[in-house]
Scaffold this motif. Structure first.
Motif, PDB file in Angstrom:
ATOM      1  N   ALA A   1      -9.215   1.781  -4.588  1.00 10.88           N
ATOM      2  CA  ALA A   1      -8.939   1.086  -5.850  1.00 10.88           C
ATOM      3  C   ALA A   1      -8.737  -0.407  -5.616  1.00 10.88           C
ATOM      4  O   ALA A   1      -9.186  -1.238  -6.416  1.00 10.88           O
ATOM      5  CB  ALA A   1      -7.703   1.689  -6.512  1.00 10.88           C
ATOM      6  N   GLU A   2      -8.088  -0.760  -4.515  1.00  7.01           N
ATOM      7  CA  GLU A   2      -7.894  -2.183  -4.232  1.00  7.01           C
ATOM      8  C   GLU A   2      -9.212  -2.851  -3.855  1.00  7.01           C
ATOM      9  O   GLU A   2      -9.451  -4.009  -4.217  1.00  7.01           O
ATOM     10  CB  GLU A   2      -6.878  -2.357  -3.109  1.00  7.01           C
ATOM     11  CG  GLU A   2      -6.425  -3.799  -2.945  1.00  7.01           C
ATOM     12  CD  GLU A   2      -5.251  -3.950  -1.999  1.00  7.01           C
ATOM     13  OE1 GLU A   2      -4.834  -5.099  -1.776  1.00  7.01           O
ATOM     14  OE2 GLU A   2      -4.763  -2.925  -1.498  1.00  7.01           O
TER      15      GLU A   2
ATOM     16  N   ALA B   1     -13.094   2.262 -12.217  1.00  5.82           N
ATOM     17  CA  ALA B   1     -12.078   1.259 -11.892  1.00  5.82           C
ATOM     18  C   ALA B   1     -12.237  -0.024 -12.712  1.00  5.82           C
ATOM     19  O   ALA B   1     -11.229  -0.581 -13.161  1.00  5.82           O
ATOM     20  CB  ALA B   1     -12.108   0.945 -10.396  1.00  5.82           C
TER      21      ALA B   1
ATOM     22  N   THR C   1       0.826  -1.209   0.000  1.00  8.85           N
ATOM     23  CA  THR C   1       0.000   0.000   0.000  1.00  8.85           C
ATOM     24  C   THR C   1       0.861   1.260   0.000  1.00  8.85           C
ATOM     25  O   THR C   1       0.538   2.241  -0.682  1.00  8.85           O
ATOM     26  CB  THR C   1      -0.933   0.007   1.228  1.00  8.85           C
ATOM     27  OG1 THR C   1      -1.760  -1.162   1.199  1.00  8.85           O
ATOM     28  CG2 THR C   1      -1.814   1.241   1.238  1.00  8.85           C
TER      29      THR C   1
ATOM     30  N   ALA D   1     -10.864  -3.330  -7.194  1.00 11.69           N
ATOM     31  CA  ALA D   1     -10.201  -4.338  -8.023  1.00 11.69           C
ATOM     32  C   ALA D   1     -10.434  -5.741  -7.491  1.00 11.69           C
ATOM     33  O   ALA D   1     -10.416  -6.715  -8.254  1.00 11.69           O
ATOM     34  CB  ALA D   1      -8.709  -4.045  -8.100  1.00 11.69           C
TER      35      ALA D   1
ATOM     36  N   THR E   1      -2.855  -5.687 -12.526  1.00 10.92           N
ATOM     37  CA  THR E   1      -3.650  -5.121 -11.434  1.00 10.92           C
ATOM     38  C   THR E   1      -2.904  -4.001 -10.728  1.00 10.92           C
ATOM     39  O   THR E   1      -3.503  -2.982 -10.354  1.00 10.92           O
ATOM     40  CB  THR E   1      -4.016  -6.220 -10.430  1.00 10.92           C
ATOM     41  OG1 THR E   1      -4.732  -7.259 -11.094  1.00 10.92           O
ATOM     42  CG2 THR E   1      -4.884  -5.665  -9.312  1.00 10.92           C
ATOM     43  N   GLN E   2      -1.603  -4.154 -10.535  1.00 12.81           N
ATOM     44  CA  GLN E   2      -0.827  -3.116  -9.863  1.00 12.81           C
ATOM     45  C   GLN E   2      -0.832  -1.813 -10.651  1.00 12.81           C
ATOM     46  O   GLN E   2      -0.933  -0.721 -10.084  1.00 12.81           O
ATOM     47  CB  GLN E   2       0.615  -3.604  -9.653  1.00 12.81           C
ATOM     48  CG  GLN E   2       0.756  -4.785  -8.703  1.00 12.81           C
ATOM     49  CD  GLN E   2       0.256  -4.488  -7.318  1.00 12.81           C
ATOM     50  OE1 GLN E   2       0.501  -3.415  -6.778  1.00 12.81           O
ATOM     51  NE2 GLN E   2      -0.465  -5.439  -6.719  1.00 12.81           N
TER      52      GLN E   2
ATOM     53  N   SER F   1      -8.403  -7.393  -5.659  1.00 11.05           N
ATOM     54  CA  SER F   1      -7.159  -8.151  -5.760  1.00 11.05           C
ATOM     55  C   SER F   1      -6.921  -8.928  -4.478  1.00 11.05           C
ATOM     56  O   SER F   1      -7.300  -8.517  -3.384  1.00 11.05           O
ATOM     57  CB  SER F   1      -5.987  -7.195  -6.017  1.00 11.05           C
ATOM     58  OG  SER F   1      -5.875  -6.256  -4.977  1.00 11.05           O
TER      59      SER F   1
ATOM     60  N   CYS G   1      -5.616   4.405 -10.789  1.00 11.11           N
ATOM     61  CA  CYS G   1      -6.757   4.867  -9.984  1.00 11.11           C
ATOM     62  C   CYS G   1      -6.306   5.856  -8.912  1.00 11.11           C
ATOM     63  O   CYS G   1      -6.935   6.913  -8.716  1.00 11.11           O
ATOM     64  CB  CYS G   1      -7.457   3.682  -9.335  1.00 11.11           C
ATOM     65  SG  CYS G   1      -8.328   2.588 -10.482  1.00 11.11           S
TER      66      CYS G   1
ATOM     67  N   ALA H   1      -5.694   4.607  -3.117  1.00  6.62           N
ATOM     68  CA  ALA H   1      -5.040   3.305  -3.228  1.00  6.62           C
ATOM     69  C   ALA H   1      -5.875   2.222  -2.551  1.00  6.62           C
ATOM     70  O   ALA H   1      -6.026   1.110  -3.081  1.00  6.62           O
ATOM     71  CB  ALA H   1      -3.641   3.373  -2.609  1.00  6.62           C
TER      72      ALA H   1
ATOM     73  N   LEU I   1      -4.229  -0.197 -10.124  1.00  4.70           N
ATOM     74  CA  LEU I   1      -4.300   0.476  -8.833  1.00  4.70           C
ATOM     75  C   LEU I   1      -3.544   1.794  -8.860  1.00  4.70           C
ATOM     76  O   LEU I   1      -4.004   2.804  -8.301  1.00  4.70           O
ATOM     77  CB  LEU I   1      -3.728  -0.430  -7.737  1.00  4.70           C
ATOM     78  CG  LEU I   1      -4.439  -1.763  -7.489  1.00  4.70           C
ATOM     79  CD1 LEU I   1      -3.715  -2.557  -6.401  1.00  4.70           C
ATOM     80  CD2 LEU I   1      -5.893  -1.541  -7.107  1.00  4.70           C
TER      81      LEU I   1
ATOM     82  N   SER J   1      -0.962  -8.418  -2.238  1.00  9.96           N
ATOM     83  CA  SER J   1      -2.067  -7.493  -1.989  1.00  9.96           C
ATOM     84  C   SER J   1      -1.729  -6.543  -0.853  1.00  9.96           C
ATOM     85  O   SER J   1      -0.861  -6.806  -0.018  1.00  9.96           O
ATOM     86  CB  SER J   1      -3.343  -8.264  -1.651  1.00  9.96           C
ATOM     87  OG  SER J   1      -3.700  -9.121  -2.710  1.00  9.96           O
TER      88      SER J   1
END
Length: 283
Positions: free
Chosen positions: A216-217, A130, A82, A220, A140-141, A222, A147, A213, A144, A227
């Motif tokens: 967005a996760e 998103a 994060t 997503a 995915t990263q 994820s 976003c 952040a 994120l 993660s």
């Protein structure tokens, strides 16, 4: 020299009263919030003990501390993920916000044409776009990061544009009188004059980058070893491991406080010698 003592080596040293007189206000600004937080935690602990609320509904501070220590091996890597996303998005927001702001103020027509696009990106909920970013982003990263960038860069852009447009007209006329070029006016007048506005945008953008952040996760969805803390929050919720959930929330709060402290210190370093917002009143 009333607040000075002489050390054995012959050099004067400040006494405790003199130190307190000079730094008492700073110490109070640090100690008072810590004391308030400590009192609130104490009230929380007493409330849980008296009411007998189960740990899976409201854990005590002691249970949260135990969970933080016991689950550190799980929470620490998530905290690092994060932090990386937050700082990377903030860095990109700084570059993008300042660069686009300089571009926009070059002409009223440029600002009229492109500024509404940035406003549209800002007012569109990040949760709504998103899924599209997840489709088109290579990983995915990266999704994120995009976003978080979209949320963090607009405060920096908006404050920077306002700062570049708030330069004293008399100084602009003076630069024109001496034949300064557009780039010289930008480098030696507009950018320094917009520094207080930029620092305000930096403090706001730092907090929003962390919020974005996490959101967005969440959007997503994820999961896995790579993660961040958002996934650990959801995982603790699904498992009804509420102490771990509070421990993850505590780490997110600490990260936000650290980011705010760093950006505030950077602002103080840049402004404390000359700008009114950081100077003490003499009367």
């Amino acid at each position: 020299m009333s607040d000075m003592n002489v050390s054995p080596s012959g050099t004067p040293s400040a006494t405790a009263p003199g130190f307190l007189a000079r730094h008492g206000e700073t110490l109070l600004r640090i100690l008072v919030p810590i004391l308030v937080v400590a009192v609130l935690i104490g009230i929380w602990q007493i409330g849980v003990m008296v009411s007998g609320v189960p740990q899976y509904i409201l854990p005590s501070p002691g249970a949260v501390a135990i969970s933080l220590f016991k689950d550190w091996g799980i929470l620490a890597p998530a905290l690092w993920v994060t932090t990386q996303i937050t700082m990377a998005s903030l860095g990109l927001a700084l570059i993008g916000g300042v660069g686009i702001a300089v571009f926009l103020v070059q002409s009223k027509w440029i600002e009229t044409a492109f500024y509404p696009i940035t406003v549209i990106l800002q007012v569109t909920p990040i949760v709504a776009i998103a899924p599209l970013i997840l489709i088109y982003a290579p990983s995915t990263q990266v999704a994120l990061l995009i976003c978080a960038f979209l949320v963090a860069f607009f405060p920096i852009l908006s404050n920077m544009v306002q700062g570049l447009k708030s330069v004293d007209h008399n100084l602009l006329n003076l630069f024109d009188l001496y034949g300064a070029s557009r780039w010289q006016t930008l480098l030696y007048l507009k950018l320094p004059a917009s520094l207080p506005y930029f620092m305000t945008g930096l403090r706001i953008g730092g907090g929003l980058a962390l919020i974005a952040a996490v959101v967005a996760e969440f959007a997503a969805g994820s999961a896995g070893a790579g993660s961040g803390l958002a996934f650990r929050l959801l995982e603790a919720q699904y498992r009804l491991n509420i102490p771990r959930l509070f421990a993850a929330l505590f780490l997110l709060s600490c990260l936000g406080v650290v980011i705010f402290a760093i950006t505030s210190f950077i602002s103080w370093l840049a402004l404390h010698r000359w700008h009114e917002s950081s100077l003490k009143r003499e009367n």
